[in-house]
Design a protein around this motif. Structure first.
Motif, PDB file in Angstrom:
ATOM      1  N   ILE A  11       0.521  -1.338   0.044  1.00  0.00           N
ATOM      2  CA  ILE A  11      -0.114  -0.065   0.187  1.00  0.00           C
ATOM      3  C   ILE A  11       1.011   1.294   0.083  1.00  0.00           C
ATOM      4  CG2 ILE A  11      -1.619   1.260   1.209  1.00  0.00           C
ATOM      5  CD1 ILE A  11      -2.587  -1.470   2.426  1.00  0.00           C
ATOM      6  N   LYS A  12       0.780   1.992  -1.191  1.00  0.00           N
ATOM      7  CA  LYS A  12       1.615   3.161  -1.102  1.00  0.00           C
ATOM      8  C   LYS A  12       0.970   4.387  -0.841  1.00  0.00           C
ATOM      9  CE  LYS A  12       4.178   0.808  -4.913  1.00  0.00           C
ATOM     10  NZ  LYS A  12       4.983   0.867  -6.300  1.00  0.00           N
ATOM     11  N   PRO A  13       1.870   5.338  -0.591  1.00  0.00           N
ATOM     12  CA  PRO A  13       1.132   6.984  -0.342  1.00  0.00           C
ATOM     13  C   PRO A  13      -0.167   7.112  -1.007  1.00  0.00           C
ATOM     14  CG  PRO A  13       3.527   7.057  -0.193  1.00  0.00           C
ATOM     15  CD  PRO A  13       3.161   5.578  -0.890  1.00  0.00           C
ATOM     16  N   PRO A  14      -1.232   7.906  -0.439  1.00  0.00           N
ATOM     17  CA  PRO A  14      -1.396   8.464   0.813  1.00  0.00           C
ATOM     18  C   PRO A  14      -2.028   7.481   1.802  1.00  0.00           C
ATOM     19  CG  PRO A  14      -2.910   9.247  -0.531  1.00  0.00           C
ATOM     20  CD  PRO A  14      -2.259   8.326  -1.423  1.00  0.00           C
ATOM     21  N   GLY A  15      -2.128   6.168   1.433  1.00  0.00           N
ATOM     22  CA  GLY A  15      -2.841   5.201   2.205  1.00  0.00           C
ATOM     23  C   GLY A  15      -4.282   5.524   2.043  1.00  0.00           C
ATOM     24  N   ASN A  16      -5.137   5.876   2.955  1.00  0.00           N
ATOM     25  CA  ASN A  16      -6.558   6.057   2.926  1.00  0.00           C
ATOM     26  C   ASN A  16      -7.420   5.080   2.088  1.00  0.00           C
ATOM     27  OD1 ASN A  16      -5.883   8.626   4.113  1.00  0.00           O
ATOM     28  ND2 ASN A  16      -5.299   9.680   2.409  1.00  0.00           N
ATOM     29  N   ILE A  17      -7.123   3.970   2.420  1.00  0.00           N
ATOM     30  CA  ILE A  17      -7.887   2.652   1.792  1.00  0.00           C
ATOM     31  C   ILE A  17      -8.646   1.850   2.600  1.00  0.00           C
ATOM     32  CG2 ILE A  17      -5.913   1.379   1.803  1.00  0.00           C
ATOM     33  CD1 ILE A  17      -6.530   0.308  -0.971  1.00  0.00           C
ATOM     34  N   HIS A  18      -9.898   1.365   2.100  1.00  0.00           N
ATOM     35  CA  HIS A  18     -10.742   0.372   2.764  1.00  0.00           C
ATOM     36  C   HIS A  18     -10.545  -0.753   2.177  1.00  0.00           C
ATOM     37  CE1 HIS A  18     -14.612  -0.416   5.215  1.00  0.00           C
ATOM     38  NE2 HIS A  18     -13.510  -1.352   5.346  1.00  0.00           N
ATOM     39  N   ILE A  19      -9.828  -1.940   2.530  1.00  0.00           N
ATOM     40  CA  ILE A  19     -10.090  -3.093   1.850  1.00  0.00           C
ATOM     41  C   ILE A  19     -11.273  -4.057   2.424  1.00  0.00           C
ATOM     42  CG2 ILE A  19      -8.803  -5.293   1.434  1.00  0.00           C
ATOM     43  CD1 ILE A  19      -6.197  -3.629   2.046  1.00  0.00           C
ATOM     44  N   ILE A  20     -12.252  -4.396   1.645  1.00  0.00           N
ATOM     45  CA  ILE A  20     -13.535  -5.048   1.885  1.00  0.00           C
ATOM     46  C   ILE A  20     -13.354  -6.270   1.311  1.00  0.00           C
ATOM     47  CG2 ILE A  20     -15.968  -5.049   2.183  1.00  0.00           C
ATOM     48  CD1 ILE A  20     -16.047  -1.788   1.594  1.00  0.00           C
ATOM     49  N   ALA A  21     -13.454  -7.467   2.278  1.00  0.00           N
ATOM     50  CA  ALA A  21     -12.897  -8.595   1.823  1.00  0.00           C
ATOM     51  C   ALA A  21     -13.921  -9.678   2.331  1.00  0.00           C
ATOM     52  CB  ALA A  21     -11.558  -8.976   2.001  1.00  0.00           C
ATOM     53  N   TYR A  22     -15.221  -9.394   2.680  1.00  0.00           N
ATOM     54  CA  TYR A  22     -16.281 -10.241   3.287  1.00  0.00           C
ATOM     55  C   TYR A  22     -16.374 -11.361   1.980  1.00  0.00           C
ATOM     56  CZ  TYR A  22     -16.665  -7.491   7.254  1.00  0.00           C
ATOM     57  OH  TYR A  22     -16.636  -6.620   8.216  1.00  0.00           O
ATOM     58  N   GLY A  23     -16.519 -12.752   2.516  1.00  0.00           N
ATOM     59  CA  GLY A  23     -16.610 -13.756   1.580  1.00  0.00           C
ATOM     60  C   GLY A  23     -15.641 -14.201   0.739  1.00  0.00           C
ATOM     61  N   ALA A  24     -14.324 -13.577   0.973  1.00  0.00           N
ATOM     62  CA  ALA A  24     -13.190 -14.005  -0.121  1.00  0.00           C
ATOM     63  C   ALA A  24     -12.107 -14.605   0.721  1.00  0.00           C
ATOM     64  CB  ALA A  24     -12.644 -12.608  -0.374  1.00  0.00           C
ATOM     65  N   THR A  25     -11.468 -15.566   0.120  1.00  0.00           N
ATOM     66  CA  THR A  25     -10.303 -16.344   0.551  1.00  0.00           C
ATOM     67  C   THR A  25      -9.187 -16.222  -0.140  1.00  0.00           C
ATOM     68  OG1 THR A  25     -11.957 -17.906   1.555  1.00  0.00           O
ATOM     69  CG2 THR A  25      -9.607 -18.580   1.189  1.00  0.00           C
ATOM     70  N   PHE A  26      -8.103 -15.697   0.296  1.00  0.00           N
ATOM     71  CA  PHE A  26      -6.911 -15.625  -0.297  1.00  0.00           C
ATOM     72  C   PHE A  26      -5.904 -16.531   0.201  1.00  0.00           C
ATOM     73  CE2 PHE A  26      -9.338 -11.526   0.114  1.00  0.00           C
ATOM     74  CZ  PHE A  26      -9.153 -10.844  -0.820  1.00  0.00           C
ATOM     75  N   LYS A  27      -5.093 -17.241  -0.439  1.00  0.00           N
ATOM     76  CA  LYS A  27      -4.219 -18.384  -0.147  1.00  0.00           C
ATOM     77  C   LYS A  27      -2.987 -18.341  -0.848  1.00  0.00           C
ATOM     78  CE  LYS A  27      -4.267 -23.282   0.394  1.00  0.00           C
ATOM     79  NZ  LYS A  27      -5.157 -24.666   0.225  1.00  0.00           N
ATOM     80  N   ARG A  28      -1.785 -18.503   0.038  1.00  0.00           N
ATOM     81  CA  ARG A  28      -0.607 -18.280  -0.853  1.00  0.00           C
ATOM     82  C   ARG A  28      -0.139 -19.643  -1.571  1.00  0.00           C
ATOM     83  NH1 ARG A  28       1.765 -13.573  -1.351  1.00  0.00           N
ATOM     84  NH2 ARG A  28       3.931 -14.634  -1.319  1.00  0.00           N
ATOM     85  N   PRO A  29       0.331 -19.750  -2.623  1.00  0.00           N
ATOM     86  CA  PRO A  29       1.050 -20.718  -3.297  1.00  0.00           C
ATOM     87  C   PRO A  29       1.971 -21.541  -2.365  1.00  0.00           C
ATOM     88  CG  PRO A  29       1.380 -18.956  -4.518  1.00  0.00           C
ATOM     89  CD  PRO A  29       0.924 -18.469  -3.226  1.00  0.00           C
ATOM     90  N   ASP A  30       2.013 -22.949  -2.543  1.00  0.00           N
ATOM     91  CA  ASP A  30       2.963 -23.756  -1.785  1.00  0.00           C
ATOM     92  C   ASP A  30       4.418 -23.078  -1.857  1.00  0.00           C
ATOM     93  OD1 ASP A  30       1.059 -25.204  -1.266  1.00  0.00           O
ATOM     94  OD2 ASP A  30       1.605 -27.151  -2.500  1.00  0.00           O
ATOM     95  N   SER A  31       5.114 -23.360  -0.674  1.00  0.00           N
ATOM     96  CA  SER A  31       6.474 -22.946  -0.702  1.00  0.00           C
ATOM     97  C   SER A  31       6.701 -21.370  -1.260  1.00  0.00           C
ATOM     98  CB  SER A  31       7.404 -23.554  -1.446  1.00  0.00           C
ATOM     99  OG  SER A  31       7.208 -25.061  -1.063  1.00  0.00           O
ATOM    100  N   SER A  32       5.695 -20.623  -1.033  1.00  0.00           N
ATOM    101  CA  SER A  32       5.951 -18.888  -1.047  1.00  0.00           C
ATOM    102  C   SER A  32       5.972 -18.186   0.178  1.00  0.00           C
ATOM    103  CB  SER A  32       4.692 -18.659  -2.095  1.00  0.00           C
ATOM    104  OG  SER A  32       4.660 -17.108  -2.238  1.00  0.00           O
ATOM    105  N   PRO A  33       6.647 -17.467   0.227  1.00  0.00           N
ATOM    106  CA  PRO A  33       6.457 -16.430   1.775  1.00  0.00           C
ATOM    107  C   PRO A  33       5.341 -16.065   1.830  1.00  0.00           C
ATOM    108  CG  PRO A  33       8.497 -15.834   0.454  1.00  0.00           C
ATOM    109  CD  PRO A  33       7.651 -16.809  -0.654  1.00  0.00           C
TER     110      PRO A  33
END
Length: 227
Positions: A11-33
């Motif tokens: 998230i870069k300047p100036p920020g001021n953001i609302h991340i709305i993620a209800y109902g969403a799933t985020f998953k990292r790939p295998d062996s990924s930081p």
């Protein structure tokens, strides 16, 4: 919705953001930081609380996917640094590896409400005491990740109504649920309120209030914690 993400969102300047993620799933790939969200990079230079601020996260399942069969060098899943006015509500973080589910480093006015932090893979023996939510200061390179080391600490933090536990059948609990582990003489995290949380299956102390003052820890449930 389900998303697989290979790199963290910066998230870069100036920020001021609302991340709305209800109902969403985020998953990292295998062996990924395992990082997803951060408000800085290794080359940014925001002193004090001047970094990208006024950021709110609502909802979502954020799965770092650091499982025993595909461990990776851990990364903080959600990381806010040198900023102010940060709110997380109804966020679920799963399967954190080695580092922290959330880190507030030099954050003023931070709120974590009704969130869940489930499952921790320490990966290495020296991470057995790692926190789900870490409150830290910009003291030196290993804590501030490239940002200015100006000794700013956390101030006015509320963590309320959250649950810290195992991810059943997948990973055990965190070493500590909430805490700090980098003391510097005469530098304190101030005005910290830890209220009405459920701390379960911590392998170390559930709350590590190191170098805190003007703190309130009340109404919490401590369940199967080793300290």
């Amino acid at each position: 919705a389900s998303r697989t993400s290979r790199s963290a969102v910066e998230i870069k300047p100036p920020g001021n953001i609302h991340i709305i993620a209800y109902g969403a799933t985020f998953k990292r790939p295998d062996s990924s930081p395992g990082g997803f969200i951060k408000n800085f990079s290794s080359t940014t230079n925001y002193p004090g609380y001047t970094g990208p601020s006024n950021i709110k996260m609502s909802g979502g399942i954020w799965d770092s996917n650091q499982l025993p069969e595909n461990p990776c060098s851990g990364a903080v899943v959600i990381f806010f640094n040198h900023c102010t006015d940060i709110t997380m509500e109804d966020v679920t973080v799963l399967n954190t590896g080695s580092a922290h589910a959330v880190e507030f480093n030099a954050v003023s006015t931070g709120r974590i409400f009704n969130c869940r932090f489930l499952g921790f893979n320490p990966i290495t023996e020296d991470r057995q005491t790692s926190e789900a939510v870490q409150l830290d200061g910009a003291f030196f390179a290993s804590t501030a990740s490239g940002l200015p080391y100006d000794n700013y600490t956390c101030n006015d933090i509320v963590i309320q109504g959250c649950k810290f536990d195992v991810n059943p059948g997948i990973l055990g609990g965190f070493g500590k649920a909430i805490g700090s582990h980098t003391p510097v003489n005469n530098k304190f995290h101030q005005n910290i309120r830890i209220r009405d949380n459920h701390f379960a299956a911590c392998t170390f102390y559930a709350v590590g209030a190191l170098s805190w003052r003007q703190a309130v820890i009340s109404g919490n449930i401590f369940d199967r914690c080793n300290g």
